[in-house]
Motif scaffolding. Structure first.
Motif, PDB file in Angstrom:
ATOM      1  N   ILE A  29       1.240  -1.366  -0.136  1.00 12.75           N
ATOM      2  CA  ILE A  29       0.219   0.369  -0.325  1.00 12.75           C
ATOM      3  C   ILE A  29       1.177   1.182   0.095  1.00 12.75           C
ATOM      4  O   ILE A  29       1.951   1.162   0.383  1.00 12.75           O
ATOM      5  N   GLY A  30       0.453   3.086  -0.457  1.00 11.42           N
ATOM      6  CA  GLY A  30       1.359   3.585  -0.012  1.00 11.42           C
ATOM      7  C   GLY A  30       1.080   4.914  -0.946  1.00 11.42           C
ATOM      8  O   GLY A  30      -0.909   4.736  -1.314  1.00 11.42           O
ATOM      9  N   LEU A  31       1.925   5.566  -1.950  1.00 14.36           N
ATOM     10  CA  LEU A  31       1.682   6.576  -2.844  1.00 14.36           C
ATOM     11  C   LEU A  31       2.732   6.488  -3.872  1.00 14.36           C
ATOM     12  O   LEU A  31       3.193   6.601  -3.155  1.00 14.36           O
ATOM     13  N   GLY A  42      -6.021  13.634  -7.529  1.00 12.92           N
ATOM     14  CA  GLY A  42      -5.446  12.300  -7.620  1.00 12.92           C
ATOM     15  C   GLY A  42      -4.845  11.985  -6.233  1.00 12.92           C
ATOM     16  O   GLY A  42      -4.179  11.027  -5.733  1.00 12.92           O
ATOM     17  N   ARG A  43      -3.423  13.030  -6.154  1.00 15.08           N
ATOM     18  CA  ARG A  43      -2.892  12.817  -4.786  1.00 15.08           C
ATOM     19  C   ARG A  43      -3.686  12.951  -3.629  1.00 15.08           C
ATOM     20  O   ARG A  43      -3.387  12.084  -2.600  1.00 15.08           O
ATOM     21  N   ALA A  44      -4.620  13.896  -3.359  1.00 13.18           N
ATOM     22  CA  ALA A  44      -5.842  13.519  -2.346  1.00 13.18           C
ATOM     23  C   ALA A  44      -6.719  12.412  -2.458  1.00 13.18           C
ATOM     24  O   ALA A  44      -6.444  11.566  -1.226  1.00 13.18           O
ATOM     25  N   ALA A  45      -7.048  11.439  -3.252  1.00 14.22           N
ATOM     26  CA  ALA A  45      -7.392  10.393  -3.180  1.00 14.22           C
ATOM     27  C   ALA A  45      -6.631   9.211  -3.129  1.00 14.22           C
ATOM     28  O   ALA A  45      -7.106   8.861  -1.952  1.00 14.22           O
ATOM     29  N   GLN A  46      -5.704   9.121  -2.588  1.00 16.15           N
ATOM     30  CA  GLN A  46      -4.168   8.221  -2.359  1.00 16.15           C
ATOM     31  C   GLN A  46      -4.346   8.489  -1.203  1.00 16.15           C
ATOM     32  O   GLN A  46      -4.040   7.278  -0.723  1.00 16.15           O
ATOM     33  N   LEU A  47      -4.431   9.595  -1.084  1.00 19.70           N
ATOM     34  CA  LEU A  47      -4.186   9.901   0.989  1.00 19.70           C
ATOM     35  C   LEU A  47      -5.084   9.452   1.203  1.00 19.70           C
ATOM     36  O   LEU A  47      -5.194   8.303   2.441  1.00 19.70           O
ATOM     37  N   LEU A  49      -7.723   7.123   0.542  1.00 24.19           N
ATOM     38  CA  LEU A  49      -7.282   5.447   0.515  1.00 24.19           C
ATOM     39  C   LEU A  49      -6.217   5.393   1.788  1.00 24.19           C
ATOM     40  O   LEU A  49      -6.944   4.360   2.175  1.00 24.19           O
ATOM     41  N   LEU A  50      -4.987   5.299   0.887  1.00 23.80           N
ATOM     42  CA  LEU A  50      -3.915   4.886   2.070  1.00 23.80           C
ATOM     43  C   LEU A  50      -4.424   5.297   4.021  1.00 23.80           C
ATOM     44  O   LEU A  50      -4.101   4.203   4.590  1.00 23.80           O
ATOM     45  N   GLU A  51      -4.646   6.750   4.172  1.00 21.81           N
ATOM     46  CA  GLU A  51      -5.539   6.684   5.570  1.00 21.81           C
ATOM     47  C   GLU A  51      -6.156   5.494   5.919  1.00 21.81           C
ATOM     48  O   GLU A  51      -6.489   4.711   7.021  1.00 21.81           O
ATOM     49  N   ALA A  52      -7.868   5.342   4.822  1.00 27.27           N
ATOM     50  CA  ALA A  52      -8.381   4.375   5.376  1.00 27.27           C
ATOM     51  C   ALA A  52      -7.153   2.837   5.076  1.00 27.27           C
ATOM     52  O   ALA A  52      -7.779   1.860   6.286  1.00 27.27           O
ATOM     53  N   GLN A  53      -6.511   2.647   4.684  1.00 28.71           N
ATOM     54  CA  GLN A  53      -5.819   1.092   4.611  1.00 28.71           C
ATOM     55  C   GLN A  53      -5.180   1.283   6.010  1.00 28.71           C
ATOM     56  O   GLN A  53      -5.070   0.003   7.051  1.00 28.71           O
ATOM     57  N   LEU A  54      -4.610   2.738   6.703  1.00 27.09           N
ATOM     58  CA  LEU A  54      -3.759   2.131   7.897  1.00 27.09           C
ATOM     59  C   LEU A  54      -4.939   2.479   8.956  1.00 27.09           C
ATOM     60  O   LEU A  54      -4.605   1.578   9.685  1.00 27.09           O
ATOM     61  N   GLN A  55      -5.651   2.721   9.370  1.00 29.93           N
ATOM     62  CA  GLN A  55      -6.868   2.290  10.070  1.00 29.93           C
ATOM     63  C   GLN A  55      -7.395   1.361  10.079  1.00 29.93           C
ATOM     64  O   GLN A  55      -7.888   0.381  10.849  1.00 29.93           O
ATOM     65  N   LEU A  56      -7.557   0.587   8.660  1.00 30.27           N
ATOM     66  CA  LEU A  56      -7.614  -0.918   8.731  1.00 30.27           C
ATOM     67  C   LEU A  56      -6.433  -2.027   9.705  1.00 30.27           C
ATOM     68  O   LEU A  56      -6.838  -2.957   9.785  1.00 30.27           O
ATOM     69  N   ALA A  57      -5.622  -1.163   9.210  1.00 26.01           N
ATOM     70  CA  ALA A  57      -4.675  -2.401   9.275  1.00 26.01           C
ATOM     71  C   ALA A  57      -4.274  -2.240  10.912  1.00 26.01           C
ATOM     72  O   ALA A  57      -3.982  -2.985  11.938  1.00 26.01           O
ATOM     73  N   VAL A  58      -4.321  -0.889  11.490  1.00 26.88           N
ATOM     74  CA  VAL A  58      -4.416  -0.443  12.891  1.00 26.88           C
ATOM     75  C   VAL A  58      -5.410  -1.739  13.488  1.00 26.88           C
ATOM     76  O   VAL A  58      -5.170  -2.226  14.957  1.00 26.88           O
ATOM     77  N   PRO A  63       1.245  -4.913  10.314  1.00 26.18           N
ATOM     78  CA  PRO A  63       2.553  -4.468   9.976  1.00 26.18           C
ATOM     79  C   PRO A  63       1.734  -4.472   8.735  1.00 26.18           C
ATOM     80  O   PRO A  63       1.010  -4.732   7.744  1.00 26.18           O
ATOM     81  N   VAL A  64       2.049  -3.227   8.063  1.00 24.37           N
ATOM     82  CA  VAL A  64       1.713  -3.119   6.849  1.00 24.37           C
ATOM     83  C   VAL A  64       3.849  -2.779   5.502  1.00 24.37           C
ATOM     84  O   VAL A  64       4.278  -2.636   6.423  1.00 24.37           O
ATOM     85  N   ILE A  65       3.589  -3.043   4.664  1.00 24.08           N
ATOM     86  CA  ILE A  65       3.992  -2.912   3.488  1.00 24.08           C
ATOM     87  C   ILE A  65       3.615  -1.635   2.389  1.00 24.08           C
ATOM     88  O   ILE A  65       3.488  -1.350   1.613  1.00 24.08           O
ATOM     89  N   ILE A  66       5.500  -0.436   2.210  1.00 18.58           N
ATOM     90  CA  ILE A  66       4.836   0.640   1.600  1.00 18.58           C
ATOM     91  C   ILE A  66       5.689   0.833   0.755  1.00 18.58           C
ATOM     92  O   ILE A  66       6.333   0.732   0.492  1.00 18.58           O
ATOM     93  N   HIS A  67       4.817   1.062  -0.156  1.00 17.64           N
ATOM     94  CA  HIS A  67       5.344   1.763  -2.033  1.00 17.64           C
ATOM     95  C   HIS A  67       5.235   3.088  -1.679  1.00 17.64           C
ATOM     96  O   HIS A  67       4.052   4.036  -1.811  1.00 17.64           O
ATOM     97  N   LEU A  68       6.381   3.353  -2.274  1.00 18.85           N
ATOM     98  CA  LEU A  68       6.458   5.411  -2.018  1.00 18.85           C
ATOM     99  C   LEU A  68       7.102   5.844  -3.298  1.00 18.85           C
ATOM    100  O   LEU A  68       8.568   4.873  -3.475  1.00 18.85           O
ATOM    101  N   ARG A  69       6.644   6.082  -3.762  1.00 19.36           N
ATOM    102  CA  ARG A  69       7.513   7.040  -5.238  1.00 19.36           C
ATOM    103  C   ARG A  69       6.944   8.666  -5.038  1.00 19.36           C
ATOM    104  O   ARG A  69       5.824   9.317  -4.628  1.00 19.36           O
ATOM    105  N   LYS A  70       7.906   9.533  -5.124  1.00 18.15           N
ATOM    106  CA  LYS A  70       8.313  11.042  -4.191  1.00 18.15           C
ATOM    107  C   LYS A  70       7.048  11.839  -4.008  1.00 18.15           C
ATOM    108  O   LYS A  70       6.194  12.624  -4.208  1.00 18.15           O
ATOM    109  N   ALA A  71       7.246  11.112  -2.837  1.00 21.71           N
ATOM    110  CA  ALA A  71       5.873  10.976  -1.579  1.00 21.71           C
ATOM    111  C   ALA A  71       6.052  11.064   0.015  1.00 21.71           C
ATOM    112  O   ALA A  71       5.194  11.108   0.409  1.00 21.71           O
ATOM    113  N   HIS A  72       7.308  11.102   0.416  1.00 22.90           N
ATOM    114  CA  HIS A  72       7.914  10.764   1.361  1.00 22.90           C
ATOM    115  C   HIS A  72       7.006  12.190   2.544  1.00 22.90           C
ATOM    116  O   HIS A  72       6.754  11.764   3.721  1.00 22.90           O
TER     117      HIS A  72
END
Length: 188
Positions: A29-31, A42-47, A49-58, A63-72
């Motif tokens: 999951i990630g950005l 598009g960036r806002a939609a990714q953020l 979705l990632l927030e919903a995924q992080l909530q679900l992970a909690v 644990p989560v495996i984060i994919h990330l490109r140009k969004a540190h």
């Protein structure tokens, strides 16, 4: 409203999948802000979705495996809202400062083929990071060590050999420590 309803359906389906006893993590999951034509929406939609995924992970205590490109920075800001989330920053290639920021958040760094490139900035500072914060990965078949080459899981041995040189340790010790890190993160 339609996008929110679709996301809600997807998250319920994902939650059902995550309840399987063999599931040990949520990912990848990630950005990815490097996608061509990506705009603010598009960036806002990714953020979102990632927030919903992080909530679900909690909620699922995974644990989560984060994919990330140009969004540190957006990722670090979002992760600061979820201090209980743990995981790995997959295929890490960022700066010393970013590495330390992710470690401070409690994340491990996935080290792969980027380290095999002689000009990699990771080589300049990797040995400053505790081995207890690193995982070995290949990302096969993607992220080949050389342009036009084929990546395979066997490249992990090459990554471990470079790490051994940087840490001035035997390859077997690098392998043992990173294996222990992996098992601790992904324990069922």
């Amino acid at each position: 409203p339609e996008l929110a309803a679709q996301q809600d359906r997807l998250m319920r389906a994902l939650q059902g999948l995550l309840s399987h006893p063999k599931v040990v993590a949520m990912g990848e999951i990630g950005l990815d802000f490097a996608l061509p034509g990506l705009n603010g929406a598009g960036r806002a939609a990714q953020l979102q979705l990632l927030e919903a995924q992080l909530q679900l992970a909690v909620q699922c205590e995974l644990p989560v495996i984060i994919h990330l490109r140009k969004a540190h920075q957006p990722l670090l800001q979002l992760l600061s809202c979820y201090p209980g989330v743990r995981g790995v920053i997959h295929a890490f290639s960022g700066s010393r400062e970013l590495a330390k920021a992710y470690l401070k958040q409690g994340f491990l760094l996935g080290i792969g083929t980027v380290l095999l490139q002689p000009q990699s900035r990771l080589r300049a500072y990797l040995a400053e990071l505790p081995l207890s914060s690193l995982l070995l990965e290949s990302d096969a078949p993607d992220m080949a060590p050389e342009r036009g080459a084929r990546n395979t899981p066997a490249v992990v041995a090459e990554v471990a050999a470079v790490m051994a040189l940087l840490y001035n340790l035997p390859v077997a010790e690098i392998a043992a420590i990173t294996q222990k890190n992996c098992e601790a993160l992904f324990q069922p």
